[in-house]
Design a protein around this motif. Structure first.
Motif, PDB file in Angstrom:
ATOM      1  N   PRO A  53     -13.829 -15.825  10.839  1.00  0.00           N
ATOM      2  CA  PRO A  53     -14.605 -17.027  10.523  1.00  0.00           C
ATOM      3  C   PRO A  53     -15.082 -17.040   9.071  1.00  0.00           C
ATOM      4  O   PRO A  53     -15.417 -15.994   8.512  1.00  0.00           O
ATOM      5  CB  PRO A  53     -15.792 -16.937  11.484  1.00  0.00           C
ATOM      6  N   ILE A  54     -15.055 -18.217   8.475  1.00  0.00           N
ATOM      7  CA  ILE A  54     -15.625 -18.407   7.138  1.00  0.00           C
ATOM      8  C   ILE A  54     -16.471 -19.670   7.155  1.00  0.00           C
ATOM      9  O   ILE A  54     -16.315 -20.538   8.023  1.00  0.00           O
ATOM     10  CB  ILE A  54     -14.546 -18.509   6.033  1.00  0.00           C
ATOM     11  N   ARG A  55     -17.355 -19.775   6.221  1.00  0.00           N
ATOM     12  CA  ARG A  55     -18.235 -20.945   6.116  1.00  0.00           C
ATOM     13  C   ARG A  55     -17.588 -21.964   5.194  1.00  0.00           C
ATOM     14  O   ARG A  55     -17.294 -21.688   4.035  1.00  0.00           O
ATOM     15  CB  ARG A  55     -19.591 -20.501   5.558  1.00  0.00           C
ATOM     16  N   ASP A  56     -17.346 -23.182   5.716  1.00  0.00           N
ATOM     17  CA  ASP A  56     -16.795 -24.284   4.925  1.00  0.00           C
ATOM     18  C   ASP A  56     -17.976 -25.118   4.428  1.00  0.00           C
ATOM     19  O   ASP A  56     -18.590 -25.864   5.193  1.00  0.00           O
ATOM     20  CB  ASP A  56     -15.847 -25.120   5.770  1.00  0.00           C
ATOM     21  N   GLU A  57     -18.299 -24.956   3.154  1.00  0.00           N
ATOM     22  CA  GLU A  57     -19.455 -25.642   2.577  1.00  0.00           C
ATOM     23  C   GLU A  57     -19.236 -27.154   2.493  1.00  0.00           C
ATOM     24  O   GLU A  57     -20.186 -27.929   2.555  1.00  0.00           O
ATOM     25  CB  GLU A  57     -19.766 -25.082   1.183  1.00  0.00           C
ATOM     26  N   GLU A  58     -18.009 -27.561   2.372  1.00  0.00           N
ATOM     27  CA  GLU A  58     -17.703 -28.989   2.265  1.00  0.00           C
ATOM     28  C   GLU A  58     -18.056 -29.732   3.554  1.00  0.00           C
ATOM     29  O   GLU A  58     -18.658 -30.799   3.537  1.00  0.00           O
ATOM     30  CB  GLU A  58     -16.210 -29.153   1.956  1.00  0.00           C
ATOM     31  N   ARG A  59     -17.688 -29.132   4.689  1.00  0.00           N
ATOM     32  CA  ARG A  59     -17.981 -29.754   5.993  1.00  0.00           C
ATOM     33  C   ARG A  59     -19.259 -29.223   6.620  1.00  0.00           C
ATOM     34  O   ARG A  59     -19.636 -29.651   7.705  1.00  0.00           O
ATOM     35  CB  ARG A  59     -16.822 -29.498   6.952  1.00  0.00           C
ATOM     36  N   GLN A  60     -19.886 -28.234   5.971  1.00  0.00           N
ATOM     37  CA  GLN A  60     -21.092 -27.596   6.509  1.00  0.00           C
ATOM     38  C   GLN A  60     -20.846 -27.060   7.921  1.00  0.00           C
ATOM     39  O   GLN A  60     -21.642 -27.275   8.835  1.00  0.00           O
ATOM     40  CB  GLN A  60     -22.278 -28.573   6.496  1.00  0.00           C
ATOM     41  N   THR A  62     -18.628 -23.709  10.286  1.00  0.00           N
ATOM     42  CA  THR A  62     -17.892 -22.452  10.302  1.00  0.00           C
ATOM     43  C   THR A  62     -16.515 -22.727  10.886  1.00  0.00           C
ATOM     44  O   THR A  62     -16.399 -23.307  11.968  1.00  0.00           O
ATOM     45  CB  THR A  62     -18.631 -21.405  11.154  1.00  0.00           C
ATOM     46  N   ILE A  63     -15.479 -22.311  10.166  1.00  0.00           N
ATOM     47  CA  ILE A  63     -14.110 -22.512  10.648  1.00  0.00           C
ATOM     48  C   ILE A  63     -13.395 -21.166  10.712  1.00  0.00           C
ATOM     49  O   ILE A  63     -13.812 -20.199  10.075  1.00  0.00           O
ATOM     50  CB  ILE A  63     -13.317 -23.476   9.731  1.00  0.00           C
ATOM     51  N   LEU A  65     -10.329 -18.947   9.746  1.00  0.00           N
ATOM     52  CA  LEU A  65      -9.237 -18.818   8.795  1.00  0.00           C
ATOM     53  C   LEU A  65      -8.152 -17.989   9.480  1.00  0.00           C
ATOM     54  O   LEU A  65      -8.351 -16.814   9.759  1.00  0.00           O
ATOM     55  CB  LEU A  65      -9.723 -18.134   7.519  1.00  0.00           C
TER      56      LEU A  65
END
Length: 130
Positions: A53-60, A62-63, A65
């Protein structure tokens, strides 16, 4: 090419090389622990991981990878125990590989491995396998 090894010594050299290769491959592969997270299969080893898991700051959000990679640094390995495991396993694989390559050289070079050196190499293999 003459050898100082007996038939048993040559079998030992071959088995040593195969086990060292298997240990090193196992050390580098990220499939020590398998599981799932966010409905995706995940796996990781001592210093590599797949599907994390990583944090997608654009969508706020966790997605996941879905690729394999190493930790960014040694400090990025999740716990102290896991870092110690990485060091101990790496040193063990290094010792096994050193002895295996020396044994293979002993198959080709006469008088390279004496009875005492063979016993010492066996002891090093024992330590590497512990």
């Amino acid at each position: 090419m003459a050898s100082s090894l007996t038939c048993t010594g040559m079998i030992w050299a071959l088995v040593s090389l195969l086990s060292a290769a298997a240990s090193c491959v196992g050390f580098f592969m990220p499939y020590w622990l398998l599981g799932s997270q966010m409905d995706k299969p995940v796996s990781f080893g001592t210093f590599r991981r797949c599907s994390y898991p990583i944090r997608d700051e654009e969508r706020q959000a966790t997605i996941m990878l879905e690729q394999c990679g190493r930790y960014a640094s040694f400090q990025g390995i999740p716990s102290v125990e896991w870092r110690i495991c990485t060091i101990v396993t790496g040193v063990g694989c290094g010792l096994l590989l050193l002895v295996a390559l020396t044994a293979v050289m002993g198959c080709c070079i006469s008088e390279l491995i004496s009875r005492t050196i063979g016993r010492a190499a066996g002891g090093i293999q024992f330590l590497g396998g512990e």
